[in-house]
Design an enzyme around this catalytic site. Structure first.
Site, PDB file in Angstrom:
ATOM      1  N   ARG A   1      -5.184 -16.143 -45.291  1.00  0.00           N
ATOM      2  CA  ARG A   1      -6.121 -17.085 -44.813  1.00  0.00           C
ATOM      3  C   ARG A   1      -7.478 -16.784 -45.343  1.00  0.00           C
ATOM      4  NH1 ARG A   1      -7.062 -17.853 -38.488  1.00  0.00           N
ATOM      5  NH2 ARG A   1      -8.217 -16.083 -38.007  1.00  0.00           N
TER       6      ARG A   1
ATOM      7  N   THR B   1     -13.335 -19.997 -44.879  1.00  0.00           N
ATOM      8  CA  THR B   1     -12.934 -21.340 -45.092  1.00  0.00           C
ATOM      9  C   THR B   1     -11.660 -21.773 -44.302  1.00  0.00           C
ATOM     10  OG1 THR B   1     -11.512 -20.968 -46.931  1.00  0.00           O
ATOM     11  CG2 THR B   1     -13.896 -21.555 -47.547  1.00  0.00           C
TER      12      THR B   1
ATOM     13  N   ASP C   1      -6.606  -8.331 -35.037  1.00  0.00           N
ATOM     14  CA  ASP C   1      -6.046  -8.881 -36.293  1.00  0.00           C
ATOM     15  C   ASP C   1      -4.766  -7.962 -36.402  1.00  0.00           C
ATOM     16  OD1 ASP C   1      -5.421  -8.501 -39.383  1.00  0.00           O
ATOM     17  OD2 ASP C   1      -7.239  -9.700 -39.550  1.00  0.00           O
TER      18      ASP C   1
ATOM     19  N   ASP D   1      -4.438  -5.927 -39.912  1.00  0.00           N
ATOM     20  CA  ASP D   1      -5.050  -4.677 -39.620  1.00  0.00           C
ATOM     21  C   ASP D   1      -4.521  -3.651 -38.507  1.00  0.00           C
ATOM     22  OD1 ASP D   1      -6.697  -5.705 -41.359  1.00  0.00           O
ATOM     23  OD2 ASP D   1      -8.532  -5.876 -39.973  1.00  0.00           O
TER      24      ASP D   1
HETATM   25  O1  LIG Z   1      -2.630 -19.725 -38.101  1.00  0.00           O
HETATM   26  P1  LIG Z   1      -3.501 -19.138 -39.085  1.00  0.00           P
HETATM   27  O2  LIG Z   1      -5.006 -19.726 -38.911  1.00  0.00           O
HETATM   28  O3  LIG Z   1      -3.255 -19.618 -40.459  1.00  0.00           O
HETATM   29  O4  LIG Z   1      -3.622 -17.651 -39.134  1.00  0.00           O
HETATM   30  C1  LIG Z   1      -2.612 -16.987 -38.819  1.00  0.00           C
HETATM   31  C2  LIG Z   1      -2.434 -15.982 -40.190  1.00  0.00           C
HETATM   32  O5  LIG Z   1      -3.318 -15.334 -40.120  1.00  0.00           O
HETATM   33  C3  LIG Z   1      -2.906 -13.726 -40.199  1.00  0.00           C
HETATM   34  O6  LIG Z   1      -2.823 -13.418 -41.559  1.00  0.00           O
HETATM   35  P2  LIG Z   1      -3.970 -12.943 -42.391  1.00  0.00           P
HETATM   36  O7  LIG Z   1      -4.358 -14.312 -43.078  1.00  0.00           O
HETATM   37  O8  LIG Z   1      -4.793 -12.291 -41.778  1.00  0.00           O
HETATM   38  O9  LIG Z   1      -3.101 -12.121 -43.532  1.00  0.00           O
HETATM   39  P3  LIG Z   1      -2.406 -10.449 -43.274  1.00  0.00           P
HETATM   40  O10 LIG Z   1      -1.279 -10.663 -42.696  1.00  0.00           O
HETATM   41  O11 LIG Z   1      -2.670 -10.004 -44.800  1.00  0.00           O
HETATM   42  O12 LIG Z   1      -3.745  -9.852 -42.637  1.00  0.00           O
HETATM   43  C4  LIG Z   1      -1.664 -14.062 -39.674  1.00  0.00           C
HETATM   44  O13 LIG Z   1      -0.639 -12.749 -39.810  1.00  0.00           O
HETATM   45  C5  LIG Z   1      -0.948 -15.327 -39.823  1.00  0.00           C
HETATM   46  O14 LIG Z   1      -0.173 -15.120 -41.221  1.00  0.00           O
HETATM   47  O1  LIG Z   2      -6.069 -13.719 -33.620  1.00  0.00           O
HETATM   48  C1  LIG Z   2      -5.647 -13.738 -34.756  1.00  0.00           C
HETATM   49  C2  LIG Z   2      -5.695 -14.960 -35.631  1.00  0.00           C
HETATM   50  C3  LIG Z   2      -5.339 -14.742 -37.016  1.00  0.00           C
HETATM   51  N1  LIG Z   2      -4.740 -13.470 -37.422  1.00  0.00           N
HETATM   52  C4  LIG Z   2      -4.632 -12.591 -36.458  1.00  0.00           C
HETATM   53  O2  LIG Z   2      -4.422 -11.585 -36.965  1.00  0.00           O
HETATM   54  N2  LIG Z   2      -5.204 -12.599 -35.340  1.00  0.00           N
HETATM   55 MG   LIG Z   3      -4.900 -10.146 -41.109  1.00  0.00          MG
END
Ligand SMILES: O=P(O)(O)OC[C@H]1O[C@H](OP(=O)(O)OP(=O)(O)O)[C@H](O)[C@@H]1O
Ligand SMILES: O=c1cc[nH]c(=O)[nH]1
Ligand SMILES: [Mg+2]
Length: 214
Positions: free
Chosen positions: A105, A109, A204, A207
């Site tokens: 995401r 945005t 996160d 992370d």
């Molecule tokens: O419900 P949403 O608002 O769509 O958010 C949730 C998403 O955000 C995080 O991933 P992220 O985009 O941070 O990617 P990553 O796993 O590579 O850190 C998480 O693992 C979900 O995939």
């Molecule tokens: O709290 C949150 C929301 C989105 N993605 C994450 O990893 N943590």
């Molecule tokens: Mg993430």
């Protein structure tokens, strides 16, 4: 209503999730706890898995047992954070096939970018299990559910660790009403903050599993 929601209610889940939330928990322990939580969740998520009769001979007598019916279930971790849930899921479903969806995401945005996919084009008859620890606004899961449905998935089950009420509401309002799906989560938290992070959440997930990447 086409969405079934299960919030796990179990002392082991609550205990492990509390350690997971702790900001002082290091990555090594965080990864292990994610794995353990998914295995507990997978037990519930696979309750409706299709099985078929199979003959078996015990040392005492022949009988008829059950085995998981074909085609093989498909496990789909959503990269990156969903990858942390893969081991825990495959340890319970070792015969499943694994496909990958890379979704990110955009943090400003909140649009969803699908940057990778490695899945069969035809998912007809397949029981699919999506893995992603965080269900925040729901944007990622809505996109992933539609992605699997368009390819013909027979059932769609999402295993999450923490969900926000805003994301659940969005799923109910946005996913095509003709699609049946099941969402499981270890906890349903309070709300999202201004950056769309889950409160209290765990920060996160990507992370904390793998370190910060820009
Ligand atoms: O419900 P949403 O608002 O769509 O958010 C949730 C998403 O955000 C995080 O991933 P992220 O985009 O941070 O990617 P990553 O796993 O590579 O850190 C998480 O693992 C979900 O995939
Ligand atoms: O709290 C949150 C929301 C989105 N993605 C994450 O990893 N943590
Ligand atoms: Mg993430």
């Amino acid at each position: 209503m086409t969405m079934k929601l299960t919030v796990l209610d179990h002392p082991l889940v609550d205990h492990k999730l509390t350690v997971l939330r702790d900001k002082n928990t290091p990555s090594s322990l965080f990864r292990r706890l994610v794995s353990e939580l998914v295995t507990l969740e997978a037990y519930e998520a696979t309750r409706d898995l299709a099985v078929e009769d199979v003959p078996v001979e015990t040392p005492v007598a022949p009988t008829v047992g059950k085995r998981i019916a074909g085609p093989r279930p498909l496990i789909v971790p959503i990269l990156r954070a969903g990858l942390g849930m893969l081991d825990g899921m495959t340890s319970l479903l070792p015969t499943a096939e694994v496909g990958f969806l890379g979704m990110k995401r955009d943090e400003s945005t909140l649009d969803i970018i699908t940057y990778a996919n490695r899945l069969p084009d035809d998912l007809s008859g397949r029981q699919c299990f999506l893995l992603d620890p965080m269900l925040a606004t729901g944007g990622t899961l809505v996109a992933a559910i539609h992605y699997l449905h368009e390819r013909g998935a027979k059932t769609i089950t999402s295993l999450n660790i923490i969900a926000a009420p805003e994301g659940i509401k969005r799923l109910r309002e946005t996913v095509d009403p003709s699609i049946d799906f099941h969402v499981l989560t270890c906890a349903l938290d309070d709300h999202l903050n201004e950056q769309a992070y889950i409160v209290p959440g765990l920060g996160d997930a990507g992370d904390r599993l793998y370190g910060v990447v820009d």
